[in-house]
Design an enzyme around this catalytic site. Structure first.
Site, PDB file in Angstrom:
ATOM      1  N   HIS A 227       0.864  -1.194   0.000  1.00 32.81           N
ATOM      2  CA  HIS A 227       0.000   0.000   0.000  1.00 32.81           C
ATOM      3  C   HIS A 227       0.895   1.237   0.000  1.00 32.81           C
ATOM      4  CE1 HIS A 227      -3.375   2.577   0.614  1.00 32.81           C
ATOM      5  NE2 HIS A 227      -3.629   2.357   1.874  1.00 32.81           N
ATOM      6  N   HIS A 266      -2.180  -2.412  -9.477  1.00 34.96           N
ATOM      7  CA  HIS A 266      -3.193  -1.756  -8.649  1.00 34.96           C
ATOM      8  C   HIS A 266      -4.407  -2.676  -8.554  1.00 34.96           C
ATOM      9  CE1 HIS A 266      -5.907   1.302  -7.047  1.00 34.96           C
ATOM     10  NE2 HIS A 266      -4.809   1.973  -6.747  1.00 34.96           N
ATOM     11  N   ASP A 317       2.758   5.664  -6.857  1.00 35.15           N
ATOM     12  CA  ASP A 317       4.003   5.601  -6.084  1.00 35.15           C
ATOM     13  C   ASP A 317       5.230   5.586  -6.985  1.00 35.15           C
ATOM     14  OD1 ASP A 317       2.135   3.472  -3.979  1.00 35.15           O
ATOM     15  OD2 ASP A 317       2.769   5.514  -3.522  1.00 35.15           O
TER      16      ASP A 317
END
Ligand code: SDX
Length: 379
Positions: A227, A266, A317
């Site tokens: 995460h 994802h 990210d």
């Protein structure tokens, strides 16, 4: 009756939300109806925080009022600093921030008679949300300066949120290009419907526990490398690879070990994360500003090679890790930056959950031993 088990709640719709819409079909993300790209390119993060909490973008008076309140709570409280200073210097910054928020909550709720008093009204939770939003930059900035053995930097009232965050971290006037890139990252990280940390906050709120406990739980969930911890892990991957020329052999070995490549994939977006193009534009501006084509070449080479082999797209990210590295944040600070942004989404969800609450308590299918009894044990 056999019930279908949805491990990880993948694809399960558990409630409604008016805060954001994640749309994998159109690869889009709306905050209260506004495309996140538009918000990231045109709004200060303070205005987006207001939008998430209130459902509308602020008038200039609303924004000025929020900015005034944010300035009043920017400084690192002595009691919170003392809580952080109790921790070893090499404690992970995620643990420092989690501890600091827990201390903030204990201090704010001190004297509230019972757990019911701690739950808080809508007005009290909005005020708590703004105070947390205002306090986190100083907590995160102090974490980096403490680890580096540098003195605390006091906030400046002449700077808006993003610029002041950078000032308190680095102790020098931030450049406009850097402020814009950092502000964009704060907007892009702010909210993403029922991701693991947000859903954690909603579960805690659903028991009528307090907002601070919900945020502390969310921080715990965000720390995980599947995460929020991924943005820190992306830079560790780049450090491992070293240069664009070494991407292919590195990826050969990593995939042979069945490693998850951090910053890719994802649960919801399967054709690319809607936030990546806007964050990539911010990264490109920083690459030019700091003249770091080598880092961009490495990032592009890994993305190209991994896409060719596995067809898995980068998530937010992936560009934000190198962006934070170029700005000068130490790698362990990347996920605490995610906290400073996502605290706005978490607290918006806490208030939404509290407004039409239902205790979150799913079922499980038992696959343990059949009923048995102690008396049946042979001596
Ligand atoms: C965030 O939910 C959110 O909205 C989160 C977030 C937010 O804003 O809150 O968007 C922020 O958390 C982004 C994700 C950051 N995490 C990472 O970058 C860690 C690496 N990513 C993976 O762990 C993975 O992609 C997940 C956990 C993010 C999503 O995994 P899923 O949807 O459960 O998919 P999966 O693990 O079932 O993968 C399907 C297949 C598997 O292959 P097989 O076992 O079927 O052969 O794809 C492979 C996976 O092995 N795969 C990867 C991979 N991601 C998926 N293989 C290597 N590297 C990867 N990154």
């Amino acid at each position: 009756m056999e019930q279908e088990i949805k491990k990880g709640l993948a694809g399960v719709v558990v409630d409604t939300t008016a805060i954001s819409k994640v749309n994998p079909e159109t690869n889009s993300l709306l905050y209260r109806g506004y495309p996140v790209q538009e918000l990231a390119e045109t709004q200060p993060f303070e205005a987006v925080a207001y939008l998430l909490w209130h459902g509308e973008l602020p008038t200039s008076d609303d924004l000025e009022h929020l900015r005034r309140t944010e300035r009043e709570h920017r400084a690192l409280a002595d009691s919170v600093r003392a809580a952080i200073d109790l921790l070893p210097h090499d404690a992970h910054p995620m643990d420092e921030v989690r501890t600091a928020v827990s201390a903030l909550g204990a201090i704010d709720l001190a004297g509230s008679g019972s757990v019911l008093d701690a739950t808080g009204s809508a007005e009290e939770n909005l005020a708590r949300s703004v105070r947390l939003f205002a306090a986190l930059p100083a907590i995160v900035a102090y974490g980096q300066r403490r680890r580096r053995g540098e003195e605390l930097v006091e906030p400046r009232d002449d700077l808006d949120y993003a610029a002041n965050f950078l000032w308190m971290t680095f102790g020098e006037d931030p450049d406009e290009i850097v402020i814009d890139a950092f502000n964009r990252s704060m907007v892009l990280y702010a909210e993403h419907s029922f991701n693991a940390s947000t859903f954690t906050a909603r579960v805690i709120t659903s028991t009528l526990s307090d907002l601070y406990s919900a945020v502390v739980g969310a921080i715990g969930a965000l720390k995980g490398p599947l995460h929020g911890g991924a943005n820190e892990a992306v830079m560790h991957v780049f450090d491992e690879i070293g240069s664009a020329e070494r991407v292919v052999p590195w990826l050969d070995a990593a995939l042979a070990e069945k490693r998850k490549i951090m910053g890719f994939g994802h649960r919801v977006y399967k054709n690319g994360d809607s936030r990546v193009p806007t964050m990539r534009a911010a990264l490109d501006a920083l690459v030019a500003h700091y003249d770091r084509r080598d880092l961009a070449d490495l990032s592009d080479a890994l993305e190209r090679e991994f896409m060719e082999r596995k067809g898995i797209h980068p998530n937010l990210d992936y560009p934000s890790g190198p962006a934070y590295h170029l700005i000068g944040f130490d790698t362990p600070m990347f996920t605490p930056l995610f906290i400073a942004s996502r605290v706005t989404g978490w607290t918006a969800h806490v208030m939404e959950q509290a407004a039409s609450n239902a205790l979150i308590r799913p079922l499980s299918a038992y696959d343990g031993p059949d009923e048995r009894h102690v008396a049946d044990l042979t001596p």
